[in-house]
Design an enzyme around this catalytic site. Structure first.
Site, mmCIF file in Angstrom:
data_model
loop_
_atom_site.group_PDB
_atom_site.id
_atom_site.type_symbol
_atom_site.label_atom_id
_atom_site.label_comp_id
_atom_site.label_asym_id
_atom_site.label_seq_id
_atom_site.Cartn_x
_atom_site.Cartn_y
_atom_site.Cartn_z
ATOM 1 N N HIS A 16 1.512 1.572 -8.025
ATOM 2 C CA HIS A 16 0.689 2.785 -8.090
ATOM 3 C C HIS A 16 -0.468 2.622 -9.085
ATOM 4 C CE1 HIS A 16 3.564 4.705 -5.558
ATOM 5 N NE2 HIS A 16 4.479 4.898 -6.494
ATOM 6 N N LEU B 38 0.877 -1.165 0.000
ATOM 7 C CA LEU B 38 0.000 0.000 0.000
ATOM 8 C C LEU B 38 0.916 1.216 0.000
ATOM 9 C CD1 LEU B 38 -2.895 -0.701 2.553
ATOM 10 C CD2 LEU B 38 -3.131 -0.271 0.108
ATOM 11 N N ASP B 39 0.596 2.201 -0.816
ATOM 12 C CA ASP B 39 1.439 3.394 -0.878
ATOM 13 C C ASP B 39 1.580 4.038 0.497
ATOM 14 O OD1 ASP B 39 1.635 2.966 -3.564
ATOM 15 O OD2 ASP B 39 0.188 4.514 -4.133
ATOM 16 N N ARG B 40 2.649 4.789 0.654
ATOM 17 C CA ARG B 40 2.910 5.431 1.941
ATOM 18 C C ARG B 40 1.746 6.345 2.356
ATOM 19 N NH1 ARG B 40 7.878 9.669 3.005
ATOM 20 N NH2 ARG B 40 7.529 10.005 5.233
ATOM 21 N N ALA C 243 -1.353 5.908 1.474
ATOM 22 C CA ALA C 243 -2.604 5.141 1.474
ATOM 23 C C ALA C 243 -2.804 4.476 2.840
ATOM 24 C CB ALA C 243 -2.580 4.087 0.370
#
Length: 242
Positions: A186, A101-103, A105
């Site tokens: 992403h 999971l993106d930073r 998110a």
């Protein structure tokens, strides 16, 4: 269970490290020195390392974490990682997050030490659904939803068909639910960018049969036996999105 896996799951090191111990003749099974990492340890057999009994591995562990924003989905990074929440868990050094999971998110993240299951859950062949709540800037039109089903060309490959529906729409922003059946770098942000929209909020609420539920950011819990069973059944055979 293979002897090298038995030792690794007992917390004596990685598969590579314990193989060296076996080859050096430091491991015995029922009093007999065994130098074959592939030796099958049967229930009830006594395994020792340098004469000390090796406890029977407790088996893989599975946790569901609500990843907060600001944490990196990695085991090591200059920035705070999701593994900081597991500092007090025994054998925490063997745990790892499944997928990313993106930073910026948040949401559901599976953390385990079951490498085999993790590999299957992430493989596109099994079409494991990931459900996200996505907030984008501006008013998102209904007619653009079809693009997710048709797929986007990212890195020279078309994405698998996804599902998309609008939950709330206003003049300033729109909240959508997006279901993916793969996980690319992403991916959601890049798909919306291709449609001319900026993602300003991203939260994963479901992964396969697992749901985020009532956890708060930074909280985690063990999976129940029923959840573990459903998770394994998810990859029992190749699936296609319905």
């Amino acid at each position: 269970m293979r002897l090298d896996r038995f030792l690794a799951e007992a917390g004596l090191g990685s598969r590579r490290e314990v193989k060296k111990l076996i080859l050096k003749g430091r491991v015995t099974v029922n009093g007999r020195r065994v130098r074959d990492p592939a030796y099958r340890v049967r229930p009830g057999e006594e395994v020792t390392l340098d004469g000390e009994p090796v406890p029977t591995p407790q088996g893989p562990r599975y946790f569901l974490l609500y990843k907060p924003r600001g944490y990196v989905t990695s085991t090591r990074d200059p920035h705070p990682t999701v593994m900081e929440f597991f500092r007090d868990v025994p054998r925490a050094e063997r745990l790892f997050p499944v997928g990313r999971l993106d930073r910026d998110a948040e949401g559901l993240l599976l953390v385990t030490d079951d490498g085999e299951l993790a590999h299957r859950l992430l493989h596109p062949r099994y079409r494991v659904p990931r459900v996200y709540r996505v907030r984008v800037r501006g008013e998102f039109p209904e007619e653009k939803l079809r693009a997710f089903e048709e797929g986007f060309v990212l890195d020279g490959r078309r994405t698998l068909p996804a599902r998309a529906r609008i939950l709330e729409r206003g003049e300033e922003d729109t909240l959508l639910e997006i279901t993916l059946f793969e996980g690319r770098h992403h991916q959601i942000k890049r798909m919306f960018r291709a449609l001319g929209f900026e993602v300003i909020g991203l939260k994963r609420v479901r992964f396969g049969p697992l749901e985020l539920g009532h956890l708060r950011p930074g909280e985690f819990r063990k999976l129940s036996p029923e959840e573990i069973q459903r998770l394994k059944l998810t990859t029992a055979s190749a699936r296609r999105p319905r």
